[in-house]
Design a protein around this motif. Structure first.
Motif, PDB file in Angstrom:
ATOM      1  N   PRO A 137      -0.034  13.623  13.950  1.00 57.36           N
ATOM      2  CA  PRO A 137      -0.251  14.757  12.883  1.00 57.36           C
ATOM      3  C   PRO A 137      -0.021  14.023  11.465  1.00 57.36           C
ATOM      4  O   PRO A 137      -0.503  14.375  10.554  1.00 57.36           O
ATOM      5  CB  PRO A 137       0.488  15.775  13.106  1.00 57.36           C
ATOM      6  N   LEU A 138       0.897  12.867  11.613  1.00 59.36           N
ATOM      7  CA  LEU A 138       1.258  12.234  10.282  1.00 59.36           C
ATOM      8  C   LEU A 138       0.605  11.285   9.665  1.00 59.36           C
ATOM      9  O   LEU A 138       0.808  10.451   8.814  1.00 59.36           O
ATOM     10  CB  LEU A 138       2.765  11.574  10.618  1.00 59.36           C
ATOM     11  N   ILE A 139      -0.687  10.751  10.797  1.00 57.19           N
ATOM     12  CA  ILE A 139      -1.516   9.598  10.366  1.00 57.19           C
ATOM     13  C   ILE A 139      -2.082   9.778   8.990  1.00 57.19           C
ATOM     14  O   ILE A 139      -2.076   8.920   8.190  1.00 57.19           O
ATOM     15  CB  ILE A 139      -2.662   9.385  11.343  1.00 57.19           C
ATOM     16  N   PRO A 140      -2.794  11.187   8.473  1.00 50.94           N
ATOM     17  CA  PRO A 140      -3.404  11.151   7.131  1.00 50.94           C
ATOM     18  C   PRO A 140      -2.396  11.070   6.117  1.00 50.94           C
ATOM     19  O   PRO A 140      -2.771  10.556   5.124  1.00 50.94           O
ATOM     20  CB  PRO A 140      -3.843  12.531   7.361  1.00 50.94           C
ATOM     21  N   ILE A 141      -1.133  11.638   5.999  1.00 50.35           N
ATOM     22  CA  ILE A 141      -0.119  11.520   5.398  1.00 50.35           C
ATOM     23  C   ILE A 141       0.155  10.121   4.902  1.00 50.35           C
ATOM     24  O   ILE A 141       0.385   9.793   4.000  1.00 50.35           O
ATOM     25  CB  ILE A 141       0.910  12.579   5.683  1.00 50.35           C
ATOM     26  N   LEU A 142       0.736   9.276   5.961  1.00 49.06           N
ATOM     27  CA  LEU A 142       1.014   7.875   5.864  1.00 49.06           C
ATOM     28  C   LEU A 142       0.089   7.146   5.476  1.00 49.06           C
ATOM     29  O   LEU A 142       0.253   6.125   4.471  1.00 49.06           O
ATOM     30  CB  LEU A 142       1.591   7.712   7.272  1.00 49.06           C
ATOM     31  N   ILE A 143      -1.369   7.327   5.669  1.00 47.24           N
ATOM     32  CA  ILE A 143      -2.284   6.461   5.098  1.00 47.24           C
ATOM     33  C   ILE A 143      -2.363   6.756   3.691  1.00 47.24           C
ATOM     34  O   ILE A 143      -2.667   5.667   2.917  1.00 47.24           O
ATOM     35  CB  ILE A 143      -3.697   6.862   5.631  1.00 47.24           C
ATOM     36  N   ILE A 144      -2.240   7.992   3.174  1.00 44.94           N
ATOM     37  CA  ILE A 144      -2.453   8.330   1.742  1.00 44.94           C
ATOM     38  C   ILE A 144      -0.992   7.600   0.984  1.00 44.94           C
ATOM     39  O   ILE A 144      -1.282   7.179   0.095  1.00 44.94           O
ATOM     40  CB  ILE A 144      -2.125   9.909   1.627  1.00 44.94           C
ATOM     41  N   ILE A 145       0.113   7.555   1.655  1.00 45.84           N
ATOM     42  CA  ILE A 145       1.275   7.070   1.103  1.00 45.84           C
ATOM     43  C   ILE A 145       1.161   5.717   0.910  1.00 45.84           C
ATOM     44  O   ILE A 145       1.567   5.028   0.016  1.00 45.84           O
ATOM     45  CB  ILE A 145       2.584   7.495   1.849  1.00 45.84           C
ATOM     46  N   GLU A 146       0.650   4.809   1.976  1.00 49.01           N
ATOM     47  CA  GLU A 146       0.683   3.482   2.050  1.00 49.01           C
ATOM     48  C   GLU A 146      -0.433   2.819   1.137  1.00 49.01           C
ATOM     49  O   GLU A 146      -0.189   1.986   0.268  1.00 49.01           O
ATOM     50  CB  GLU A 146       0.317   2.902   3.512  1.00 49.01           C
ATOM     51  N   THR A 147      -1.387   3.720   0.871  1.00 53.02           N
ATOM     52  CA  THR A 147      -2.672   3.276   0.096  1.00 53.02           C
ATOM     53  C   THR A 147      -1.929   3.393  -1.566  1.00 53.02           C
ATOM     54  O   THR A 147      -2.074   2.779  -2.258  1.00 53.02           O
ATOM     55  CB  THR A 147      -3.792   4.161   0.181  1.00 53.02           C
ATOM     56  N   VAL A 148      -1.128   4.605  -1.687  1.00 58.24           N
ATOM     57  CA  VAL A 148      -0.712   4.711  -2.969  1.00 58.24           C
ATOM     58  C   VAL A 148       0.508   3.603  -3.262  1.00 58.24           C
ATOM     59  O   VAL A 148       0.279   3.172  -4.387  1.00 58.24           O
ATOM     60  CB  VAL A 148      -0.027   6.104  -3.320  1.00 58.24           C
ATOM     61  N   SER A 149       1.221   3.392  -2.229  1.00 56.60           N
ATOM     62  CA  SER A 149       2.222   2.081  -2.530  1.00 56.60           C
ATOM     63  C   SER A 149       1.676   0.740  -2.956  1.00 56.60           C
ATOM     64  O   SER A 149       2.129   0.035  -3.556  1.00 56.60           O
ATOM     65  CB  SER A 149       2.964   2.177  -1.366  1.00 56.60           C
ATOM     66  N   LEU A 150       0.343   0.683  -2.168  1.00 62.03           N
ATOM     67  CA  LEU A 150      -0.192  -0.637  -2.120  1.00 62.03           C
ATOM     68  C   LEU A 150      -0.871  -0.593  -3.906  1.00 62.03           C
ATOM     69  O   LEU A 150      -0.967  -1.656  -4.395  1.00 62.03           O
ATOM     70  CB  LEU A 150      -1.629  -0.601  -1.316  1.00 62.03           C
ATOM     71  N   PHE A 151      -1.385   0.528  -4.357  1.00 61.79           N
ATOM     72  CA  PHE A 151      -1.971   0.471  -5.542  1.00 61.79           C
ATOM     73  C   PHE A 151      -1.011   0.259  -6.786  1.00 61.79           C
ATOM     74  O   PHE A 151      -1.260   0.187  -7.964  1.00 61.79           O
ATOM     75  CB  PHE A 151      -2.883   1.425  -6.018  1.00 61.79           C
ATOM     76  N   ILE A 152       0.343   0.741  -6.227  1.00 59.01           N
ATOM     77  CA  ILE A 152       1.436   0.813  -7.304  1.00 59.01           C
ATOM     78  C   ILE A 152       1.850  -0.699  -7.501  1.00 59.01           C
ATOM     79  O   ILE A 152       2.656  -0.825  -8.657  1.00 59.01           O
ATOM     80  CB  ILE A 152       2.455   1.747  -6.728  1.00 59.01           C
ATOM     81  N   ARG A 153       1.552  -1.469  -6.668  1.00 56.50           N
ATOM     82  CA  ARG A 153       2.350  -2.915  -6.779  1.00 56.50           C
ATOM     83  C   ARG A 153       2.141  -3.390  -8.081  1.00 56.50           C
ATOM     84  O   ARG A 153       3.105  -4.154  -8.610  1.00 56.50           O
ATOM     85  CB  ARG A 153       1.735  -3.548  -5.576  1.00 56.50           C
ATOM     86  N   PRO A 154       0.770  -3.689  -8.528  1.00 61.08           N
ATOM     87  CA  PRO A 154       0.675  -4.137  -9.829  1.00 61.08           C
ATOM     88  C   PRO A 154       1.389  -3.625 -10.931  1.00 61.08           C
ATOM     89  O   PRO A 154       1.983  -4.225 -11.998  1.00 61.08           O
ATOM     90  CB  PRO A 154      -0.794  -4.263  -9.817  1.00 61.08           C
ATOM     91  N   MET A 155       1.448  -2.166 -11.021  1.00 60.13           N
ATOM     92  CA  MET A 155       2.247  -1.421 -11.895  1.00 60.13           C
ATOM     93  C   MET A 155       3.813  -1.899 -11.982  1.00 60.13           C
ATOM     94  O   MET A 155       4.304  -1.872 -12.987  1.00 60.13           O
ATOM     95  CB  MET A 155       1.888   0.148 -11.713  1.00 60.13           C
ATOM     96  N   ALA A 156       4.048  -1.845 -10.532  1.00 53.67           N
ATOM     97  CA  ALA A 156       5.503  -2.240 -10.442  1.00 53.67           C
ATOM     98  C   ALA A 156       6.079  -3.738 -11.228  1.00 53.67           C
ATOM     99  O   ALA A 156       6.862  -4.108 -11.741  1.00 53.67           O
ATOM    100  CB  ALA A 156       6.086  -2.184  -9.257  1.00 53.67           C
TER     101      ALA A 156
END
Length: 227
Positions: A137-156
């Motif tokens: 049940p948590l797979i879609p939510i974790l995929i979204i979270i990890e994708t957002v964290s991936l794209f936040i890296r250059p901003m950080a």
């Protein structure tokens, strides 16, 4: 005339030419070049030792395929460190306080590490988006979270460098202004403010070097995940 403390972060111009171009071009001229002499001088020896030590510490956790990035990461470290330190001199400008420049350095480097991972090991790179053993049940939510964290890296990367240097420069200007204004009326308080200013300047020199190292260190960690 009322001046804003943030005026120091505006790009100055002379005869219509942005001085940021000159500021970016100066650091490569400060790097010593190797000579054809049989015995090198002390500065060249010290530079070679520092480069060797830094390269060994930075590239040791990365596999052999990622060692081709050594020259690029070393050049980026020297560029950022030179720009940060030169910006502490009087009547100078710090290009790395501009978020646009930091993002222009962070986004291409981060995107290159991601593309290398997608090309060399696509399964492992995509596997980072979903931790092993995740409940269904948590797979879609974790995929979204990890994708957002991936794209936040250059901003950080860009925001961290900009925020640290901007905060340090603002503190230096605030304390120096206070010391200058209080000098005629409150000499003792102004002297204490000047002492704090000296300590803060030393701290800012350390921050300038540390932030350049942290920027490249995070890039090497991103590279380590994708090679």
């Amino acid at each position: 005339m009322i001046m804003s403390f943030f005026d120091q972060f505006m790009i100055p111009q002379t005869l219509g030419v942005p001085l940021i171009l000159i500021a970016v071009a100066i650091p490569p001229l400060l790097i010593l070049n190797s000579s054809n002499r049989l015995v090198s001088n002390r500065m060249s020896t010290l530079q070679a030792w520092a480069i060797k030590t830094f390269t060994k510490q930075l590239m040791l956790p990365i596999s052999i395929t990622g060692h081709k990035w050594t020259s690029m990461l070393l050049a980026l470290t020297l560029l950022l460190m030179s720009l940060n330190l030169l910006g502490l001199l009087p009547y100078t400008f710090t290009p790395t306080t501009q978020l646009s420049m930091n993002m222009a350095l962070a986004i291409p480097m981060w995107l290159t590490t991601v593309l290398i991972g997608m090309r060399n090991q696509p399964t492992i790179s995509l596997g980072h988006l979903l931790p092993e053993g995740t409940p269904t049940p948590l797979i879609p939510i974790l995929i979204i979270i990890e994708t957002v964290s991936l794209f936040i890296r250059p901003m950080a990367l860009g925001v961290r460098l900009t925020a640290n240097l901007t905060a340090g420069h603002l503190l230096i200007q605030l304390i120096s202004t206070a010391a200058f204004v209080l000098m005629p009326s409150m000499t003792l308080t102004a002297s204490m403010a000047f002492l704090v200013l000296l300590l803060l300047t030393g701290l800012e020199i350390a921050v300038a070097m540390i932030q350049a190292y942290v920027f490249v260190l995070l890039l090497s960690l991103y590279l380590q995940e994708n090679v």
